[in-house]
Design an enzyme around this catalytic site. Structure first.
Site, PDB file in Angstrom:
ATOM      1  N   LYS A  22       7.351 -72.122 -63.862  1.00  0.00           N
ATOM      2  CA  LYS A  22       6.575 -72.237 -65.072  1.00  0.00           C
ATOM      3  C   LYS A  22       4.880 -71.903 -64.903  1.00  0.00           C
ATOM      4  O   LYS A  22       4.078 -71.290 -65.847  1.00  0.00           O
ATOM      5  CB  LYS A  22       6.559 -73.663 -66.060  1.00  0.00           C
ATOM      6  CG  LYS A  22       5.560 -73.818 -66.775  1.00  0.00           C
ATOM      7  CD  LYS A  22       6.255 -75.476 -67.347  1.00  0.00           C
ATOM      8  CE  LYS A  22       5.196 -77.149 -66.932  1.00  0.00           C
ATOM      9  NZ  LYS A  22       4.150 -76.780 -67.200  1.00  0.00           N
ATOM     10  N   ASN A  23       4.156 -72.922 -64.204  1.00  0.00           N
ATOM     11  CA  ASN A  23       3.124 -72.411 -64.115  1.00  0.00           C
ATOM     12  C   ASN A  23       2.669 -71.358 -63.739  1.00  0.00           C
ATOM     13  O   ASN A  23       0.737 -71.395 -63.454  1.00  0.00           O
ATOM     14  CB  ASN A  23       2.481 -73.630 -63.571  1.00  0.00           C
ATOM     15  CG  ASN A  23       2.587 -75.038 -63.856  1.00  0.00           C
ATOM     16  OD1 ASN A  23       2.836 -75.146 -65.370  1.00  0.00           O
ATOM     17  ND2 ASN A  23       3.142 -76.259 -63.449  1.00  0.00           N
ATOM     18  N   CYS A 126      -3.423 -87.015 -73.612  1.00  0.00           N
ATOM     19  CA  CYS A 126      -2.679 -86.268 -72.350  1.00  0.00           C
ATOM     20  C   CYS A 126      -1.991 -87.485 -72.036  1.00  0.00           C
ATOM     21  O   CYS A 126      -2.596 -88.713 -71.923  1.00  0.00           O
ATOM     22  CB  CYS A 126      -3.011 -85.519 -71.519  1.00  0.00           C
ATOM     23  SG  CYS A 126      -1.795 -84.879 -70.380  1.00  0.00           S
ATOM     24  N   ARG A 131      -8.356 -85.268 -67.928  1.00  0.00           N
ATOM     25  CA  ARG A 131      -7.794 -83.908 -68.319  1.00  0.00           C
ATOM     26  C   ARG A 131      -9.251 -83.486 -68.942  1.00  0.00           C
ATOM     27  O   ARG A 131      -8.360 -82.099 -70.169  1.00  0.00           O
ATOM     28  CB  ARG A 131      -6.484 -83.745 -68.570  1.00  0.00           C
ATOM     29  CG  ARG A 131      -5.363 -84.226 -67.706  1.00  0.00           C
ATOM     30  CD  ARG A 131      -3.764 -83.409 -68.126  1.00  0.00           C
ATOM     31  NE  ARG A 131      -3.430 -82.226 -67.470  1.00  0.00           N
ATOM     32  CZ  ARG A 131      -2.674 -81.886 -67.329  1.00  0.00           C
ATOM     33  NH1 ARG A 131      -1.858 -82.391 -68.280  1.00  0.00           N
ATOM     34  NH2 ARG A 131      -2.366 -80.525 -67.187  1.00  0.00           N
ATOM     35  N   ASP A 316       2.540 -82.685 -58.605  1.00  0.00           N
ATOM     36  CA  ASP A 316       3.704 -82.524 -60.046  1.00  0.00           C
ATOM     37  C   ASP A 316       5.152 -83.165 -58.904  1.00  0.00           C
ATOM     38  O   ASP A 316       6.410 -82.575 -59.736  1.00  0.00           O
ATOM     39  CB  ASP A 316       3.832 -80.811 -60.133  1.00  0.00           C
ATOM     40  CG  ASP A 316       3.018 -80.700 -61.142  1.00  0.00           C
ATOM     41  OD1 ASP A 316       2.588 -81.274 -61.696  1.00  0.00           O
ATOM     42  OD2 ASP A 316       2.390 -79.893 -61.327  1.00  0.00           O
ATOM     43  N   ARG A 408      10.520 -78.507 -71.298  1.00  0.00           N
ATOM     44  CA  ARG A 408       9.410 -78.127 -71.014  1.00  0.00           C
ATOM     45  C   ARG A 408       9.562 -76.964 -69.726  1.00  0.00           C
ATOM     46  O   ARG A 408       8.490 -75.845 -69.942  1.00  0.00           O
ATOM     47  CB  ARG A 408       7.821 -79.252 -71.209  1.00  0.00           C
ATOM     48  CG  ARG A 408       8.023 -79.627 -72.489  1.00  0.00           C
ATOM     49  CD  ARG A 408       6.850 -80.213 -72.527  1.00  0.00           C
ATOM     50  NE  ARG A 408       5.712 -79.302 -71.253  1.00  0.00           N
ATOM     51  CZ  ARG A 408       4.514 -80.201 -70.936  1.00  0.00           C
ATOM     52  NH1 ARG A 408       4.947 -81.591 -71.341  1.00  0.00           N
ATOM     53  NH2 ARG A 408       3.900 -78.989 -70.359  1.00  0.00           N
TER      54      ARG A 408
HETATM   55  N1  EPU Z   1     -10.885 -81.523 -64.504  1.00  0.00           N
HETATM   56  C1  EPU Z   1     -11.431 -82.140 -65.150  1.00  0.00           C
HETATM   57  N2  EPU Z   1     -12.627 -81.083 -65.632  1.00  0.00           N
HETATM   58  C2  EPU Z   1     -11.528 -79.754 -65.567  1.00  0.00           C
HETATM   59  C3  EPU Z   1     -11.181 -79.432 -64.843  1.00  0.00           C
HETATM   60  C4  EPU Z   1      -9.811 -80.656 -64.718  1.00  0.00           C
HETATM   61  O1  EPU Z   1     -12.112 -83.015 -65.453  1.00  0.00           O
HETATM   62  O2  EPU Z   1     -12.343 -78.749 -67.114  1.00  0.00           O
HETATM   63  C5  EPU Z   1      -9.626 -83.035 -63.358  1.00  0.00           C
HETATM   64  C6  EPU Z   1      -8.674 -82.985 -64.132  1.00  0.00           C
HETATM   65  O3  EPU Z   1      -8.942 -84.174 -64.524  1.00  0.00           O
HETATM   66  C7  EPU Z   1      -7.667 -83.538 -62.589  1.00  0.00           C
HETATM   67  C8  EPU Z   1      -8.771 -82.746 -62.054  1.00  0.00           C
HETATM   68  O4  EPU Z   1      -9.651 -81.255 -62.330  1.00  0.00           O
HETATM   69  O5  EPU Z   1      -8.410 -84.976 -61.983  1.00  0.00           O
HETATM   70  C9  EPU Z   1      -7.172 -81.179 -61.295  1.00  0.00           C
HETATM   71  O6  EPU Z   1      -6.355 -81.091 -62.991  1.00  0.00           O
HETATM   72  P1  EPU Z   1      -6.542 -79.576 -62.714  1.00  0.00           P
HETATM   73  O7  EPU Z   1      -7.301 -78.790 -63.453  1.00  0.00           O
HETATM   74  O8  EPU Z   1      -6.152 -78.551 -61.452  1.00  0.00           O
HETATM   75  O9  EPU Z   1      -4.890 -79.067 -63.728  1.00  0.00           O
HETATM   76  P2  EPU Z   1      -4.653 -78.363 -64.665  1.00  0.00           P
HETATM   77  O10 EPU Z   1      -5.108 -76.904 -64.714  1.00  0.00           O
HETATM   78  O11 EPU Z   1      -4.460 -78.909 -66.320  1.00  0.00           O
HETATM   79  C10 EPU Z   1      -2.166 -77.565 -63.425  1.00  0.00           C
HETATM   80  C11 EPU Z   1      -0.909 -77.485 -63.643  1.00  0.00           C
HETATM   81  C12 EPU Z   1      -0.157 -79.579 -63.737  1.00  0.00           C
HETATM   82  C13 EPU Z   1      -0.692 -79.694 -62.631  1.00  0.00           C
HETATM   83  C14 EPU Z   1      -2.247 -79.410 -62.126  1.00  0.00           C
HETATM   84  C15 EPU Z   1      -2.421 -80.202 -60.544  1.00  0.00           C
HETATM   85  C16 EPU Z   1      -0.484 -75.690 -65.263  1.00  0.00           C
HETATM   86  C17 EPU Z   1       0.099 -75.130 -66.425  1.00  0.00           C
HETATM   87  N3  EPU Z   1      -0.702 -77.112 -64.940  1.00  0.00           N
HETATM   88  O12 EPU Z   1      -2.661 -78.560 -64.528  1.00  0.00           O
HETATM   89  O13 EPU Z   1       1.108 -78.936 -64.029  1.00  0.00           O
HETATM   90  O14 EPU Z   1       0.026 -80.693 -62.534  1.00  0.00           O
HETATM   91  O15 EPU Z   1      -2.347 -78.012 -62.547  1.00  0.00           O
HETATM   92  O16 EPU Z   1      -1.586 -79.045 -59.354  1.00  0.00           O
HETATM   93  O17 EPU Z   1      -0.298 -74.958 -64.548  1.00  0.00           O
HETATM   94  C18 EPU Z   1       3.281 -79.635 -65.225  1.00  0.00           C
HETATM   95  O18 EPU Z   1       3.465 -78.878 -64.696  1.00  0.00           O
HETATM   96  O19 EPU Z   1       3.971 -81.076 -64.972  1.00  0.00           O
HETATM   97  C19 EPU Z   1       1.439 -80.140 -64.741  1.00  0.00           C
HETATM   98  C20 EPU Z   1       1.054 -81.268 -64.998  1.00  0.00           C
END
Ligand code: EPU
Length: 429
Positions: A22-23, A126, A131, A316, A408
């Site tokens: 998915k990701n 969320c 996030r 995850d 999802r």
């Molecule tokens: N963060 C910030 N600012 C930003 C972006 C992120 O502070 O602009 C923080 C977040 O709040 C968090 C950390 O950085 O504390 C890491 O978040 P990240 O940006 O890596 O998460 P994401 O890209 O929103 C993806 C996956 C998530 C997975 C995380 C961490 C997808 C679609 N989603 O989310 O997957 O948990 O990386 O590996 O790829 C899931 O599939 O159930 C899921 C939540």
């Protein structure tokens, strides 16, 4: 609303085909916005999040055709999607769609890079933490975009195009790395992304962008170099196997005991999780078909694990590991370092008889062998599947509500598990 009914106590034996990730599929579909030519994605999983992103891209004017199954295709083969973003008719991503799936915010990078403008709703709250999207916006500003926030929308403009820059992330972010990578691919000149996420899904996106004609090196390390090109062409790319689905079924097998082959899984994508499973007492072997997971008779050992960005133990899989450790002989400690609020499953696991207490960002699990079925529900995808895993080992009936969370991210979950002997069924309602 559908429910999943599980009667626990059966061991799992057989083969589970692993779907496309998915990701990885989500950012790959979004990358189609970067090109006027067709992007063909194979092995795309059939998931509610994928269907929602199809709608979101459709709103921008993207045509998507999903090929039907051909004679001889295995029932577990993923879908092939032809994505044609030749005519982008609207650069706005509205609140009612973006608020339903955070990853859809990532359209901001490619829309801005190709069209010079994007108006994308802020995703909002969320279930697993606050996030924010500040790293995404800082990366786009570094590439020369003007960014305003207006009525809940990010309004990004770069009328003369983006320009390469040095982007240093203060913390590892998967999504912000995707955004920077996609935007920089069409920026003028060179970009360096430092403290980049190293997740396999980043490498998969970079591989696809390379096929589209992008110039990228270092994906999979914490420093990525990109030299922008004026345009990207079409390509054909197959989505990599889902390491979180793989880890989830590996933990389910360790939980119930049995012998399951995770067909098509790639062990190199989840070494840290497989190491934890070995330490917990599962036998893991890698063969031509995929990964074979066994646990026969012997008990489970407690573990101490902290989640971390790749190659660390994935957040995850944290909830699923917690479910597994409720059956270990002793005390486990599981620390969550990525999201501040990702413990919503603790109270639900307690309903099944688990003893877990929270010490800040650490969950202390007192293992026992007395899970008992109950009605449960969860507020996010991975938490929901942890309840399924617990239900498979609990005595009697567990009813998991709010199944839309599972849909999802897990393709045909009840079918994959019941084919291995689990007593699990969906009850429509
Ligand atoms: N963060 C910030 N600012 C930003 C972006 C992120 O502070 O602009 C923080 C977040 O709040 C968090 C950390 O950085 O504390 C890491 O978040 P990240 O940006 O890596 O998460 P994401 O890209 O929103 C993806 C996956 C998530 C997975 C995380 C961490 C997808 C679609 N989603 O989310 O997957 O948990 O990386 O590996 O790829 C899931 O599939 O159930 C899921 C939540």
């Amino acid at each position: 609303m559908d429910k999943i009914r599980i009667v626990g106590g059966q061991s799992l034996n057989g083969t589970i085909p692993i779907s496309g990730a998915k990701n990885a599929a989500l950012p790959l579909m979004i990358a189609s916005l970067l090109s006027e030519e067709k992007l063909i994605l194979e092995n795309v999983p059939r998931l509610a999040d994928v269907a929602l992103l199809q709608r979101i891209l459709g709103n921008h004017g993207v045509d998507i055709t999903v090929n039907g199954k051909r004679n001889g295709d295995s029932p577990s083969a993923g879908q092939t999607m032809e994505i044609d973003a030749r005519a982008i008719v609207d650069t706005t991503a509205p609140y009612d769609l973006v608020s339903r799936m955070r990853a859809s915010f990532w359209v901001v990078g490619p829309l801005l890079a190709r069209m010079g403008q994007a108006r994308v709703s802020l995703p909002g709250g969320c279930a697993i933490g606050t996030r924010p999207v500040d790293f995404h916006l800082d990366a786009l500003r570094a590439l020369g975009a003007e960014i305003d926030i207006d009525a809940g929308y990010v309004v990004a403009r770069a009328p003369r195009g983006l320009t390469g820059a040095r982007i240093v992330f203060p913390k590892v972010s998967v999504g912000a790395t995707h955004t920077a990578l996609m935007a920089a691919a069409l920026a003028k000149g060179d970009t360096v992304i430092e403290n980049a996420a190293r997740e396999p899904e980043i490498v998969d996106l970079a591989d696809c962008l390379l096929k589209m004609g992008a110039r990228i090196s270092g994906a999979g390390t914490s420093t990525i170099h990109i030299t922008g090109v004026p345009r990207l062409r079409g390509a054909r790319h197959s989505v990599l196997p889902d390491r979180i689905e793989t880890g989830t079924y590996a933990m389910a097998t360790a939980m119930t005991g049995g012998d399951v082959t995770l067909a098509g899984a790639r062990a190199d994508l989840l070494e840290s999780a497989l190491d934890v499973l070995r330490a917990a007492g599962a036998q893991i072997d890698v063969n031509n078909e995929g990964i074979r997971v066994r646990r026969n008779g012997a008990g489970l050992f407690p573990v101490e694990v902290s989640t971390a960005p790749y190659p660390g133990f994935p957040t995850d899989l944290q909830a699923q590991l917690m479910a597994l450790m409720t059956r270990a002989q002793g005390r486990s400690r599981i620390t969550e370092t990525i999201f501040e609020n990702r413990f919503m499953h603790v109270q639900e696991l307690a309903r099944l008889g688990a003893t877990i207490h929270l010490e800040g960002d650490c969950a202390v699990v007192e293992g026992n062998d007395h899970l008992k079925g109950a009605p449960v529900m969860a507020t996010d995808l991975r938490a929901s599947v942890s309840l399924v895993i617990a239900g498979l080992a609990a005595e009697g009936e567990t009813m998991v509500q709010r199944v839309y969370h599972l849909d999802r991210g897990f393709e045909r979950l009840e079918e994959k598990l019941s084919n291995c002997g689990a007593q699990i069924e969906r009850i429509s309602g």
